[in-house]
Design a protein around this motif. Structure first.
Motif, mmCIF file in Angstrom:
data_model
loop_
_atom_site.group_PDB
_atom_site.id
_atom_site.type_symbol
_atom_site.label_atom_id
_atom_site.label_comp_id
_atom_site.label_asym_id
_atom_site.label_seq_id
_atom_site.Cartn_x
_atom_site.Cartn_y
_atom_site.Cartn_z
ATOM 1 N N SER A 153 5.083 17.094 -7.783
ATOM 2 C CA SER A 153 6.244 16.841 -6.914
ATOM 3 C C SER A 153 5.996 17.210 -5.450
ATOM 4 O O SER A 153 6.830 16.922 -4.596
ATOM 5 N N THR A 154 4.845 17.836 -5.132
ATOM 6 C CA THR A 154 4.583 18.226 -3.742
ATOM 7 C C THR A 154 3.997 17.089 -2.905
ATOM 8 O O THR A 154 3.805 17.259 -1.699
ATOM 9 N N PHE A 155 3.717 15.931 -3.522
ATOM 10 C CA PHE A 155 3.202 14.802 -2.743
ATOM 11 C C PHE A 155 4.305 14.244 -1.853
ATOM 12 O O PHE A 155 5.439 14.062 -2.292
ATOM 13 N N GLU A 156 3.938 13.972 -0.604
ATOM 14 C CA GLU A 156 4.884 13.391 0.345
ATOM 15 C C GLU A 156 4.157 12.409 1.255
ATOM 16 O O GLU A 156 2.931 12.374 1.278
ATOM 17 N N MET A 191 0.868 -1.183 0.000
ATOM 18 C CA MET A 191 0.000 0.000 0.000
ATOM 19 C C MET A 191 0.899 1.227 0.000
ATOM 20 O O MET A 191 1.826 1.321 0.797
ATOM 21 N N ILE A 192 0.602 2.139 -0.897
ATOM 22 C CA ILE A 192 1.367 3.375 -1.004
ATOM 23 C C ILE A 192 0.392 4.529 -0.899
ATOM 24 O O ILE A 192 -0.624 4.552 -1.597
ATOM 25 N N SER A 193 0.692 5.481 -0.029
ATOM 26 C CA SER A 193 -0.149 6.665 0.067
ATOM 27 C C SER A 193 0.733 7.898 0.191
ATOM 28 O O SER A 193 1.856 7.832 0.678
ATOM 29 N N ALA A 194 0.188 9.007 -0.280
ATOM 30 C CA ALA A 194 0.887 10.284 -0.186
ATOM 31 C C ALA A 194 -0.149 11.399 -0.263
ATOM 32 O O ALA A 194 -1.271 11.186 -0.724
ATOM 33 N N SER A 195 0.244 12.569 0.200
ATOM 34 C CA SER A 195 -0.677 13.704 0.163
ATOM 35 C C SER A 195 0.084 14.995 -0.115
ATOM 36 O O SER A 195 1.304 15.054 0.010
ATOM 37 N N GLU A 251 7.046 11.301 -13.959
ATOM 38 C CA GLU A 251 7.982 12.124 -14.732
ATOM 39 C C GLU A 251 7.729 13.615 -14.515
ATOM 40 O O GLU A 251 7.443 14.361 -15.454
ATOM 41 N N THR A 252 7.859 14.044 -13.268
ATOM 42 C CA THR A 252 7.480 15.418 -12.919
ATOM 43 C C THR A 252 8.353 16.485 -13.570
ATOM 44 O O THR A 252 7.922 17.638 -13.659
#
Length: 185
Positions: free
Chosen positions: A69-72, A43-47, A89-90
């Motif tokens: 690129s602001t997801f962390e 499971m991968i999550s970011a916000s 590919e940001t």
């Protein structure tokens, strides 16, 4: 980023003929976006809290954008690097955007709770897709709050996942957004 929001606000406000009356343009600069990849092995999550946008409630048109690129919050720094460099590919596609119009003939100048459909072009990884996204909207004087949940299919945006990790990354990504817009004029 602020300059871009100002330009968007200016373009949307060109069609406004009711200056001096109730506000017709609302904007946000710190909306939240969250995603979840729920694959068989991981499971991968970011916000991100960098969602910006503008909406003209008179003609129900909107435009929202988020720097990818602001997801962390990934499971590791390496996972975040792969997300930005290999999959999204940001450097080539720095923004994800959604632009369109609310389908319902709803007056968002009137306080209340609304369930609406936003129809537009969702651009992720440089590919536009026509989408209709259901949103829950809460309106108070001078404030509009929006929440939505939807699915993004990697194939729809030509996001390729190497076969060696295809059990770790879901083909369908669950997305949630939440933001508050303030009157801008």
């Amino acid at each position: 980023m602020i300059k871009r929001l100002q330009i968007i606000l200016w373009l949307v406000s060109l069609g406004i003929s009711s200056l001096g009356q109730s506000p017709t343009v609302f904007s946000t600069r710190n909306g939240k976006a969250y995603f979840l990849s729920d694959a068989p092995l991981e499971m991968i999550s970011a916000s991100s809290r960098s969602l910006i946008g503008v909406m003209n409630i008179e003609d129900r048109r909107f435009s929202f954008s988020i720097p990818v690129s602001t997801f962390e919050g990934f499971n590791s720094a390496l996972q975040q690097t792969h997300f930005n460099e290999d999959y999204l590919e940001t450097d080539l596609y720095p923004q994800a955007t959604f632009k369109g119009k609310i389908i319902e003939e709803v007056d968002l100048g009137i306080p209340g709770q609304y369930r609406i459909r936003a129809k537009g072009k969702l651009d992720i990884h440089g590919l536009d897709n026509d989408r209709i996204i259901r949103c829950d909207v809460s309106v108070e004087p001078g404030i509009i709050r929006v929440k939505a949940k939807f699915t993004v299919f990697l194939d729809d945006h030509d996001i390729k996942i190497p076969s060696i990790v295809n059990q770790k990354i879901a083909e369908e990504i669950q997305v949630e957004i939440e933001f508050e817009m303030q009157a801008s004029n």
